[in-house]
Write a protein that holds these residues in place. Structure first.
Motif, PDB file in Angstrom:
ATOM      1  N   ALA A  84     -57.967   0.800  53.589  1.00 56.22           N
ATOM      2  CA  ALA A  84     -57.841   1.492  52.304  1.00 56.22           C
ATOM      3  C   ALA A  84     -58.624   2.795  52.369  1.00 56.22           C
ATOM      4  N   THR A  85     -57.953   3.889  52.139  1.00 55.16           N
ATOM      5  CA  THR A  85     -58.584   5.209  52.232  1.00 55.16           C
ATOM      6  C   THR A  85     -58.592   5.886  50.867  1.00 55.16           C
ATOM      7  N   SER A  86     -59.592   6.705  50.654  1.00 54.83           N
ATOM      8  CA  SER A  86     -59.689   7.464  49.407  1.00 54.83           C
ATOM      9  C   SER A  86     -58.881   8.750  49.521  1.00 54.83           C
ATOM     10  N   GLN A  87     -58.454   9.249  48.382  1.00 60.00           N
ATOM     11  CA  GLN A  87     -57.761  10.532  48.370  1.00 60.00           C
ATOM     12  C   GLN A  87     -58.776  11.666  48.472  1.00 60.00           C
ATOM     13  N   GLY A  88     -58.274  12.845  48.660  1.00 58.21           N
ATOM     14  CA  GLY A  88     -59.154  13.998  48.802  1.00 58.21           C
ATOM     15  C   GLY A  88     -59.922  14.284  47.525  1.00 58.21           C
ATOM     16  N   PRO A  89     -60.964  15.099  47.612  1.00 58.87           N
ATOM     17  CA  PRO A  89     -61.752  15.425  46.411  1.00 58.87           C
ATOM     18  C   PRO A  89     -60.901  16.151  45.371  1.00 58.87           C
ATOM     19  N   ALA A  90     -61.183  15.865  44.121  1.00 55.33           N
ATOM     20  CA  ALA A  90     -60.409  16.460  43.028  1.00 55.33           C
ATOM     21  C   ALA A  90     -60.772  17.928  42.840  1.00 55.33           C
ATOM     22  N   ASP A  91     -59.757  18.733  42.561  1.00 48.10           N
ATOM     23  CA  ASP A  91     -59.936  20.143  42.220  1.00 48.10           C
ATOM     24  C   ASP A  91     -59.371  20.331  40.822  1.00 48.10           C
ATOM     25  N   LEU A  92     -60.267  20.465  39.835  1.00 47.16           N
ATOM     26  CA  LEU A  92     -59.825  20.517  38.447  1.00 47.16           C
ATOM     27  C   LEU A  92     -59.065  21.791  38.122  1.00 47.16           C
ATOM     28  N   ALA A  93     -59.081  22.751  39.015  1.00 47.46           N
ATOM     29  CA  ALA A  93     -58.341  23.995  38.768  1.00 47.46           C
ATOM     30  C   ALA A  93     -56.887  23.889  39.209  1.00 47.46           C
ATOM     31  N   LYS A  94     -56.530  22.781  39.839  1.00 45.72           N
ATOM     32  CA  LYS A  94     -55.171  22.622  40.338  1.00 45.72           C
ATOM     33  C   LYS A  94     -54.572  21.328  39.794  1.00 45.72           C
ATOM     34  N   VAL A  95     -53.266  21.355  39.612  1.00 43.03           N
ATOM     35  CA  VAL A  95     -52.534  20.155  39.204  1.00 43.03           C
ATOM     36  C   VAL A  95     -51.936  19.527  40.457  1.00 43.03           C
ATOM     37  N   PRO A  96     -52.309  18.309  40.809  1.00 47.27           N
ATOM     38  CA  PRO A  96     -51.792  17.701  42.040  1.00 47.27           C
ATOM     39  C   PRO A  96     -50.291  17.451  41.947  1.00 47.27           C
ATOM     40  N   ALA A  97     -49.613  17.707  43.042  1.00 44.83           N
ATOM     41  CA  ALA A  97     -48.163  17.480  43.079  1.00 44.83           C
ATOM     42  C   ALA A  97     -47.838  16.004  43.246  1.00 44.83           C
ATOM     43  N   ALA A  98     -48.684  15.275  43.947  1.00 41.92           N
ATOM     44  CA  ALA A  98     -48.454  13.844  44.171  1.00 41.92           C
ATOM     45  C   ALA A  98     -49.798  13.128  44.125  1.00 41.92           C
ATOM     46  N   VAL A  99     -49.788  11.965  43.514  1.00 42.28           N
ATOM     47  CA  VAL A  99     -51.001  11.157  43.398  1.00 42.28           C
ATOM     48  C   VAL A  99     -50.707   9.774  43.961  1.00 42.28           C
ATOM     49  N   GLY A 100     -51.520   9.355  44.909  1.00 40.83           N
ATOM     50  CA  GLY A 100     -51.356   8.012  45.447  1.00 40.83           C
ATOM     51  C   GLY A 100     -51.703   6.966  44.402  1.00 40.83           C
ATOM     52  N   LEU A 101     -50.871   5.947  44.290  1.00 42.52           N
ATOM     53  CA  LEU A 101     -51.037   4.941  43.237  1.00 42.52           C
ATOM     54  C   LEU A 101     -51.205   3.563  43.860  1.00 42.52           C
ATOM     55  N   ASP A 102     -52.228   2.873  43.430  1.00 39.76           N
ATOM     56  CA  ASP A 102     -52.436   1.491  43.859  1.00 39.76           C
ATOM     57  C   ASP A 102     -51.634   0.591  42.924  1.00 39.76           C
ATOM     58  N   TRP A 103     -50.495   0.125  43.409  1.00 36.46           N
ATOM     59  CA  TRP A 103     -49.594  -0.645  42.559  1.00 36.46           C
ATOM     60  C   TRP A 103     -50.159  -2.026  42.220  1.00 36.46           C
ATOM     61  N   PHE A 104     -51.135  -2.469  42.970  1.00 30.43           N
ATOM     62  CA  PHE A 104     -51.711  -3.786  42.680  1.00 30.43           C
ATOM     63  C   PHE A 104     -52.683  -3.703  41.508  1.00 30.43           C
ATOM     64  N   TYR A 105     -53.532  -2.675  41.506  1.00 29.40           N
ATOM     65  CA  TYR A 105     -54.548  -2.556  40.463  1.00 29.40           C
ATOM     66  C   TYR A 105     -54.107  -1.671  39.294  1.00 29.40           C
ATOM     67  N   LEU A 106     -53.152  -0.792  39.521  1.00 29.40           N
ATOM     68  CA  LEU A 106     -52.773   0.167  38.480  1.00 29.40           C
ATOM     69  C   LEU A 106     -51.279   0.109  38.168  1.00 29.40           C
ATOM     70  N   PRO A 107     -50.729  -1.072  37.923  1.00 29.91           N
ATOM     71  CA  PRO A 107     -49.280  -1.140  37.654  1.00 29.91           C
ATOM     72  C   PRO A 107     -48.897  -0.558  36.299  1.00 29.91           C
ATOM     73  N   LEU A 108     -49.882  -0.369  35.414  1.00 33.89           N
ATOM     74  CA  LEU A 108     -49.585   0.137  34.079  1.00 33.89           C
ATOM     75  C   LEU A 108     -49.375   1.646  34.056  1.00 33.89           C
ATOM     76  N   TYR A 109     -49.882   2.342  35.059  1.00 35.10           N
ATOM     77  CA  TYR A 109     -49.877   3.802  35.013  1.00 35.10           C
ATOM     78  C   TYR A 109     -48.479   4.422  34.929  1.00 35.10           C
ATOM     79  N   PRO A 110     -47.485   3.934  35.660  1.00 34.96           N
ATOM     80  CA  PRO A 110     -46.149   4.542  35.510  1.00 34.96           C
ATOM     81  C   PRO A 110     -45.603   4.429  34.091  1.00 34.96           C
ATOM     82  N   LEU A 111     -46.004   3.384  33.357  1.00 33.22           N
ATOM     83  CA  LEU A 111     -45.510   3.223  31.992  1.00 33.22           C
ATOM     84  C   LEU A 111     -46.136   4.232  31.038  1.00 33.22           C
ATOM     85  N   LEU A 112     -47.314   4.745  31.392  1.00 35.32           N
ATOM     86  CA  LEU A 112     -47.975   5.695  30.501  1.00 35.32           C
ATOM     87  C   LEU A 112     -47.184   6.986  30.369  1.00 35.32           C
ATOM     88  N   ASP A 113     -46.405   7.312  31.394  1.00 33.50           N
ATOM     89  CA  ASP A 113     -45.584   8.521  31.324  1.00 33.50           C
ATOM     90  C   ASP A 113     -44.308   8.312  30.516  1.00 33.50           C
TER      91      ASP A 113
END
Length: 377
Positions: A84-113
């Motif tokens: 299991a690897t972490s994603q790169g450090p966040a840059d608040l000045a940029k909007v990420p094009a893709a975000v890795g999602l842990d489907w086991f722990y964060l299955p609710l996140y796709p529904l938020l959109d």
């Protein structure tokens, strides 16, 4: 995304998402709060688990050693093969094009959109309420609770000690008989496993002077009915090696057994008093007895296997009489998918009984005759 979801709740004075507008607004106190939450939530869950364990009789917390070692090795192997690897450090000045999602722990996140905040909160709250209510929901089918017959209860406490669910307490005598205590069953806690009936010293099939009514019994699966079932199952047995199988409702299937083999079903293998094994063999109702219970370390009634093993080993009352030949008894711990294991054990047991019950060979018979002649002379 999490902060936007939390902002839908009317409990925060200001928007939490504003902390992520720029690096200047992201303070260290926020991360301190996050660390505290990640520590506090597991601790609260641990306290709830501890409270639950206080309500369970003789809880078993640690898994079997083999299972624990196997899971540890599997997790270590998986961590090396697919770490299991972490994603790169966040840059608040940029909007990420893709975000890795842990489907086991964060299955609710796709529904938020896709769903509005109140809908996701409502669905999450409803699911939480269902999970919290599940331990308190009545079972779909609950067997009848055990009943005490004071005329045959001497307050020996065996049923009290063996009940896996603390459904039995010992109270003061109410019938005037010269015993100090009597068993009292709490129907709300009793699951009808019958282990108490198997522990009662009056649950013996050898009783003939009076009706077979133990001090404690199941009204819909009584010891008297069990004796009748044994007699009915052994009557048609024929062949060189007759075998009677006592099976648990939650263990391997005991139907469609080989010829010369019959079966009797129990609520739990712990419901069987050891005297029934002695009864079957001493009365020559069968040549061998097989006990079939749940798979080892996963007993449905928790202590059915443990108490049965202790009774057979003569380490717990009521214990198996010493006169019962060990070679006439087999024990098979096989779950619902253990029919293959049971069939194999029956074949081996039948072979052993055939050898045990086979008449002596001609040479042995001649030696025995000579020995008898020598003794007479």
């Amino acid at each position: 995304m999490t902060t936007e979801w939390l902002d839908k709740l009317p409990i925060f004075g200001a928007s939490i998402a504003r902390n992520f507008f720029s690096p200047d607004t992201l303070e260290s106190r926020f991360f301190t709060l996050m660390v505290f939450m990640h520590i506090a939530v597991p601790l609260i869950a641990l306290v709830i688990l501890w409270v639950h364990l206080q309500r369970v009789t003789k809880p078993r917390i640690n898994p079997p050693r083999g299972l624990a070692i196997g899971v540890l090795v599997a997790l270590l192997t998986l961590s090396l093969v697919h770490p299991a690897t972490s994603q790169g450090p966040a840059d608040l000045a940029k909007v990420p094009a893709a975000v890795g999602l842990d489907w086991f722990y964060l299955p609710l996140y796709p529904l938020l959109d896709r769903w509005p905040g109140p809908v996701t909160w409502g669905a999450s709250g409803a699911l939480l309420l269902i999970l919290l209510a599940m331990p308190w929901l009545p079972p779909m089918r609950k067997p009848a609770a055990a009943v005490v017959d004071l005329a045959n209860c001497n307050g020996c406490t065996r049923c009290f000690n063996d009940c896996p669910y603390s459904a039995i307490i010992m109270g003061n005598r109410t019938d005037g008989r010269p015993f100090e205590r009597q068993a009292i069953v709490n129907p709300a806690l009793c699951v009808g496993c019958g282990i108490c009936a198997g522990s009662c010293p009056t649950s013996t099939p050898f009783r003939t002077a009076s009706d077979l009514i133990p001090g404690i019994d199941l009204p819909d699966h009584s010891i008297s009915a069990l004796r009748d079932a044994v007699l009915a199952a052994t009557t048609p047995l024929q062949g060189k090696s007759r075998i009677l199988v006592f099976g648990c409702e939650h263990g391997s299937s005991i139907s469609n057994l080989p010829p010369g083999t019959s079966s009797v079903s129990l609520r739990c293998i712990g419901q069987l008093p050891p005297s029934f094994i002695d009864f079957v063999l001493s009365k020559n109702l069968a040549d061998g007895v097989v006990l079939v219970g749940c798979s080892e370390n996963s007993g449905h009634a928790r202590f059915g296997i443990r108490w049965t093993q202790a009774r057979l080993a003569r380490a717990r009352d009521p214990h198996l009489r010493a006169r019962v030949p060990a070679e006439r008894l087999r024990v098979v711990w096989a779950g619902r998918d253990g029919r293959t294991k049971l069939d194999s054990a029956l074949r081996d047991f039948t072979h052993d009984l055939d050898q045990l019950l086979a008449p002596p060979s001609r040479a042995v018979a001649e030696r025995m005759a000579k020995l008898e002649e020598f003794i007479r002379d």
